[in-house]
Each structure stands twice: as structure tokens, then as C-alpha cells.
Design an enzyme around this catalytic site. Structure first.
Site, PDB file in Angstrom:
ATOM      1  N   PRO A 195       0.774  -1.249   0.000  1.00  0.00           N
ATOM      2  CA  PRO A 195       0.000   0.000   0.000  1.00  0.00           C
ATOM      3  C   PRO A 195       0.808   1.304   0.000  1.00  0.00           C
ATOM      4  CG  PRO A 195       0.001  -0.952   2.179  1.00  0.00           C
ATOM      5  CD  PRO A 195       0.716  -1.941   1.291  1.00  0.00           C
ATOM      6  N   CYS A 196       1.449   1.573  -1.117  1.00  0.00           N
ATOM      7  CA  CYS A 196       2.205   2.823  -1.253  1.00  0.00           C
ATOM      8  C   CYS A 196       1.281   4.040  -1.236  1.00  0.00           C
ATOM      9  CB  CYS A 196       3.050   2.801  -2.517  1.00  0.00           C
ATOM     10  SG  CYS A 196       2.154   2.408  -4.024  1.00  0.00           S
TER      11      CYS A 196
END
Length: 162
Positions: free
Chosen positions: A130-131
């Protein structure tokens, strides 16, 4: 090694993903298969569209957008430098519904915010890693490969921003 992909519609637009023979996630992208090819660095051959080989990953992404899943249980095989792999591992520890600044992540990893930003930008497995949960120190939605609008929608979906 064979690589299989699929593209399907989500509430924030098309989403493409690629897996290997074992079903291990290799890359994802918001957009068409063309966006996916740019993120799939190690594939010797052009991936083959296969909804069966990608079904498990697709199912989890659909469940995420339906609000039935807040984390992913998929085998991952990102290709990167040891530093990138360390950053991508740290991204996976940012909880659903929370955000972290590049600066805070840099302090945790004893690195510079710019280096963290570059490694985050090259994350080949967006959403799953989850950047989108990494934001500017001032709370700005900066630095997402697929644009601020997609990042905002993901963070709103998770309840991290209104």
C-alpha cells in the site's frame, strides 16, 4: 517462467495484475495491461491473459473494494534492490485506514525522505503493497504513480481521509 495477467474494473478504474505459474503476485497497476508492462520488470516474455490463474488475486482486490477485506493474503514476488525491498516491506506494515509520511518512514528506516519516496514510487505491486498510504509531511497527497485522484479515492475508501 510464465506470467499471467488480467485487467478488470474497480470503483477507481481499471486494475491490472500479473502472477507467475504459482500464482505469486509479480506486479499490479491502475490502468490497462500497458500500464502493467511498465511495472513488470523481470518478465522475459509477454504475459498471457488468464482469468483462472489470476482468480485468487482478483477476488481479493474485488473484496477490498467491496469493503469485505482490509488486507491481502497473497504471495508476493516484487523485484527490486535490497533497499527497495526493505521499503516495500515497511509499506505493508502501514495499517488499513492509516497513513504515514515519507519523513516518518525515513526515520523508521534510517534513511532520507527522498530515497523513501523514490523506492515507494517504484513499488511494482501497488494497492497490495500500500504505497498509497504514504503522504507528505504536511498531509498532502503527493507522489502516487497513478495520480492524486486515485490515491485520494483509495484513502477515502479506507477511511484515512474524508
Amino acid at each position: 517462467m510464465n506470467v499471467y495477467f488480467d485487467t478488470f474494473t474497480t470503483p477507481v478504474g481499471d486494475f491490472s495484475l500479473a502472477v507467475n505459474d504459482e500464482g505469486t503476485m509479480m506486479a499490479t497497476a491502475f490502468g490497462s495491461d500497458t500500464a502493467l508492462w511498465d511495472r513488470l520488470k523481470c518478465s522475459p516474455a509477454r504475459p498471457v491473459r488468464d482469468a483462472v490463474k489470476t482468480a485468487a488475486a482478483r477476488s481479493q482486490v474485488i473484496a477490498y473494494f467491496a469493503g469485505d477485506r482490509s488486507s491481502f493474503d497473497l504471495s508476493l514476488a516484487p523485484v527490486g534492490t535490497p533497499f527497495q525491498l526493505r521499503v516495500w516491506s515497511a509499506l505493508q506494515r502501514i495499517p488499513f485506514g492509516k497513513t504515514c509520511s515519507y519523513c516518518d518512514l525515513a526515520k523508521t528506516l534510517k534513511s532520507g525522505a527522498r530515497a523513501i519516496g523514490r523506492a515507494t514510487a517504484t513499488n511494482p505491486i501497488c494497492l497490495i503493497v500500500p504505497c498509497h498510504r504514504v503522504i507528505g509531511a504536511d498531509g498532502s497527497l503527493t507522489g502516487f504513480a497513478f495520480g492524486e485522484s486515485v490515491k485520494r479515492q483509495l484513502l477515502q475508501h479506507e477511511g484515512a481521509i474524508v
